[in-house]
Design an enzyme around this catalytic site. Structure first.
Site, PDB file in Angstrom:
ATOM      1  N   ASP A   9       0.847  -1.188   0.000  1.00  0.00           N
ATOM      2  CA  ASP A   9       0.000   0.000   0.000  1.00  0.00           C
ATOM      3  C   ASP A   9       0.886   1.243   0.000  1.00  0.00           C
ATOM      4  O   ASP A   9       2.037   1.205   0.415  1.00  0.00           O
ATOM      5  CB  ASP A   9      -0.926   0.024   1.221  1.00  0.00           C
ATOM      6  CG  ASP A   9      -2.159   0.904   1.011  1.00  0.00           C
ATOM      7  OD1 ASP A   9      -2.405   1.340  -0.140  1.00  0.00           O
ATOM      8  OD2 ASP A   9      -2.874   1.166   1.990  1.00  0.00           O
ATOM      9  N   GLY A  10       0.319   2.324  -0.494  1.00  0.00           N
ATOM     10  CA  GLY A  10       0.972   3.616  -0.489  1.00  0.00           C
ATOM     11  C   GLY A  10       0.072   4.631   0.192  1.00  0.00           C
ATOM     12  O   GLY A  10      -1.143   4.437   0.277  1.00  0.00           O
ATOM     13  N   GLU A  47       2.324   3.913  -4.192  1.00  0.00           N
ATOM     14  CA  GLU A  47       1.745   2.583  -4.469  1.00  0.00           C
ATOM     15  C   GLU A  47       2.726   1.739  -5.278  1.00  0.00           C
ATOM     16  O   GLU A  47       2.917   0.551  -5.020  1.00  0.00           O
ATOM     17  CB  GLU A  47       0.427   2.728  -5.238  1.00  0.00           C
ATOM     18  CG  GLU A  47      -0.694   3.405  -4.476  1.00  0.00           C
ATOM     19  CD  GLU A  47      -1.410   2.508  -3.469  1.00  0.00           C
ATOM     20  OE1 GLU A  47      -1.047   1.313  -3.322  1.00  0.00           O
ATOM     21  OE2 GLU A  47      -2.353   3.008  -2.818  1.00  0.00           O
ATOM     22  N   ASP A  69      -4.329  -2.449  -3.444  1.00  0.00           N
ATOM     23  CA  ASP A  69      -5.602  -1.737  -3.577  1.00  0.00           C
ATOM     24  C   ASP A  69      -5.526  -0.637  -4.624  1.00  0.00           C
ATOM     25  O   ASP A  69      -6.439   0.168  -4.742  1.00  0.00           O
ATOM     26  CB  ASP A  69      -6.102  -1.208  -2.224  1.00  0.00           C
ATOM     27  CG  ASP A  69      -5.180  -0.164  -1.611  1.00  0.00           C
ATOM     28  OD1 ASP A  69      -4.227   0.302  -2.280  1.00  0.00           O
ATOM     29  OD2 ASP A  69      -5.413   0.196  -0.442  1.00  0.00           O
ATOM     30  N   HIS A 125      -9.194  -0.058   2.768  1.00  0.00           N
ATOM     31  CA  HIS A 125      -9.960   0.414   3.938  1.00  0.00           C
ATOM     32  C   HIS A 125     -11.289  -0.325   4.074  1.00  0.00           C
ATOM     33  O   HIS A 125     -12.323   0.264   4.340  1.00  0.00           O
ATOM     34  CB  HIS A 125     -10.181   1.936   3.860  1.00  0.00           C
ATOM     35  CG  HIS A 125      -8.924   2.678   3.555  1.00  0.00           C
ATOM     36  ND1 HIS A 125      -7.912   2.835   4.471  1.00  0.00           N
ATOM     37  CD2 HIS A 125      -8.494   3.279   2.417  1.00  0.00           C
ATOM     38  CE1 HIS A 125      -6.917   3.511   3.909  1.00  0.00           C
ATOM     39  NE2 HIS A 125      -7.244   3.788   2.676  1.00  0.00           N
ATOM     40  N   ASP A 135      -1.354  -0.639   4.937  1.00  0.00           N
ATOM     41  CA  ASP A 135      -1.738   0.770   5.048  1.00  0.00           C
ATOM     42  C   ASP A 135      -1.076   1.410   6.270  1.00  0.00           C
ATOM     43  O   ASP A 135      -0.551   2.524   6.195  1.00  0.00           O
ATOM     44  CB  ASP A 135      -3.271   0.875   5.130  1.00  0.00           C
ATOM     45  CG  ASP A 135      -3.728   2.315   5.295  1.00  0.00           C
ATOM     46  OD1 ASP A 135      -3.531   3.104   4.357  1.00  0.00           O
ATOM     47  OD2 ASP A 135      -4.285   2.649   6.363  1.00  0.00           O
TER      48      ASP A 135
END
Length: 152
Positions: A9-10, A47, A69, A125, A135
């Site tokens: 994740d970024g 990301e 994501d 999320h 995250d």
């Protein structure tokens, strides 16, 4: 080949702004967390950096299930990349591909790393435990970036 689950994740505070990337690698009972950050970056770059750092962390060819994501990274690597390369790193609209430096790095890691990669999109999320940890790591990366001093 070793089977490994990777969650990436970024995060970015402002776009552009300070950003971070996070990676959770799981192989059997072993877990490894990676994170880092940069000042003056974008969410898409973070990301991409998460996926790049994850693949660079693998020391030998692996069977990878990579959870992310980011539709941008997923579509870029699985759909758009061959066309960009064929057009000399230009989009269908003949514009230069954004983040070309990272796309070229990611392309090399994917094509020359010897890994088999199953790309899996997850909704961010949304309670996916691996994505939530990635995250949180990306947000730690933002903190690292904000704690850096110019010239260090």
């Amino acid at each position: 080949m070793n089977a490994i689950e990777i969650y990436t994740d970024g995060a970015c505070k402002g776009n552009p702004g300070p950003g971070g990337w996070g990676v959770l690698l799981i192989s059997g009972e072993t877990e490894k967390e990676l994170f880092g950050g940069e000042l003056g970056t974008t969410n898409n770059r973070m990301e991409m950096m998460a996926v790049i750092e994850a693949l660079q962390a693998l020391k030998r060819p692996c069977s990878v299930t990579l959870h992310l994501d980011s539709q941008y990274v997923l579509k870029g690597i699985t759909e758009w990349l061959p066309g960009w390369k064929a057009k000399g790193w230009r989009t269908a609209a003949k514009q230069p591909v954004k983040n070309v430096d990272l796309w070229q790095q990611l392309d090399k890691l994917v094509s020359q790393g010897g890994h088999t990669i199953d790309w899996r999109w997850v909704r961010g999320h949304n309670g996916d435990a691996g994505n939530e940890r990635a995250d949180a790591l990306a947000n730690r990366g933002v903190e690292v970036a904000l704690g850096q001093h110019p010239g260090m």
